[in-house]
Design a protein around this motif. Structure first.
Motif, PDB file in Angstrom:
ATOM      1  N   UNK A  33      66.808  52.297  75.234  1.00  0.00           N
ATOM      2  CA  UNK A  33      66.546  52.314  73.791  1.00  0.00           C
ATOM      3  C   UNK A  33      67.232  51.149  73.086  1.00  0.00           C
ATOM      4  N   UNK A  34      68.452  50.843  73.501  1.00  0.00           N
ATOM      5  CA  UNK A  34      69.163  49.700  72.920  1.00  0.00           C
ATOM      6  C   UNK A  34      68.424  48.398  73.242  1.00  0.00           C
ATOM      7  N   UNK A  35      67.865  48.313  74.436  1.00  0.00           N
ATOM      8  CA  UNK A  35      67.107  47.115  74.831  1.00  0.00           C
ATOM      9  C   UNK A  35      65.885  46.935  73.939  1.00  0.00           C
ATOM     10  N   UNK A  36      65.165  48.013  73.692  1.00  0.00           N
ATOM     11  CA  UNK A  36      63.982  47.921  72.821  1.00  0.00           C
ATOM     12  C   UNK A  36      64.386  47.544  71.392  1.00  0.00           C
ATOM     13  N   UNK A  37      65.498  48.107  70.933  1.00  0.00           N
ATOM     14  CA  UNK A  37      66.018  47.774  69.603  1.00  0.00           C
ATOM     15  C   UNK A  37      66.325  46.283  69.508  1.00  0.00           C
ATOM     16  N   UNK A  38      67.033  45.754  70.496  1.00  0.00           N
ATOM     17  CA  UNK A  38      67.396  44.342  70.484  1.00  0.00           C
ATOM     18  C   UNK A  38      66.168  43.443  70.631  1.00  0.00           C
ATOM     19  N   UNK A  39      65.195  43.881  71.411  1.00  0.00           N
ATOM     20  CA  UNK A  39      63.966  43.112  71.577  1.00  0.00           C
ATOM     21  C   UNK A  39      63.240  42.979  70.238  1.00  0.00           C
ATOM     22  N   UNK A  40      63.201  44.053  69.486  1.00  0.00           N
ATOM     23  CA  UNK A  40      62.565  44.032  68.170  1.00  0.00           C
ATOM     24  C   UNK A  40      63.279  43.088  67.208  1.00  0.00           C
ATOM     25  N   UNK A  41      64.553  42.877  67.441  1.00  0.00           N
ATOM     26  CA  UNK A  41      65.343  41.974  66.598  1.00  0.00           C
ATOM     27  C   UNK A  41      65.278  40.539  67.093  1.00  0.00           C
ATOM     28  N   UNK A  42      64.552  40.308  68.189  1.00  0.00           N
ATOM     29  CA  UNK A  42      64.404  38.960  68.716  1.00  0.00           C
ATOM     30  C   UNK A  42      65.533  38.522  69.624  1.00  0.00           C
ATOM     31  N   UNK A  43      66.360  39.438  70.021  1.00  0.00           N
ATOM     32  CA  UNK A  43      67.499  39.127  70.897  1.00  0.00           C
ATOM     33  C   UNK A  43      67.101  39.427  72.347  1.00  0.00           C
ATOM     34  N   UNK A  44      66.209  38.583  72.852  1.00  0.00           N
ATOM     35  CA  UNK A  44      65.586  38.845  74.150  1.00  0.00           C
ATOM     36  C   UNK A  44      66.557  38.782  75.325  1.00  0.00           C
ATOM     37  N   UNK A  45      67.528  37.869  75.292  1.00  0.00           N
ATOM     38  CA  UNK A  45      68.482  37.789  76.401  1.00  0.00           C
ATOM     39  C   UNK A  45      69.315  39.064  76.503  1.00  0.00           C
TER      40      UNK A  45
END
Length: 85
Positions: A33-45
């Motif tokens: 869930x944290x990964x999806x949250x960060x992905x939505x924020x553009x923090x792909x790494x």
């Protein structure tokens, strides 16, 4: 609208608490869930790092099919990232 920094901290606390208490299934889900949250924020790494941790937890937990689906998702994201370069 929202406090994204606070949300990121709460995701981190959730992951840490699950790890500290050896709740591997909750740690896997919290990382995902944290990964999806960060992905939505553009923090792909950071997102890829969290997905990798999630995959490890799912494999340890025995949720092999779920881990395989996430690995496939990671490969797709990496392919898209490479195509943009």
């Amino acid at each position: 609208v929202g406090d994204f920094d606070e949300a990121a901290i709460l995701y981190h606390l959730s992951i840490t608490s699950a790890r500290d208490h050896r709740f591997i299934c909750e740690e896997a889900i919290a990382n995902e869930l944290a990964a999806h949250f960060q992905m939505e924020r553009g923090r792909n790494d950071l997102s890829m790092l969290l997905l990798g941790q999630s995959i490890e937890c799912y494999e340890t937990w025995g949720a092999v099919k779920k881990a395989e689906r996430l690995k496939s998702h990671c490969r797709e994201k990496q392919s898209l990232k490479a195509a943009r370069c």
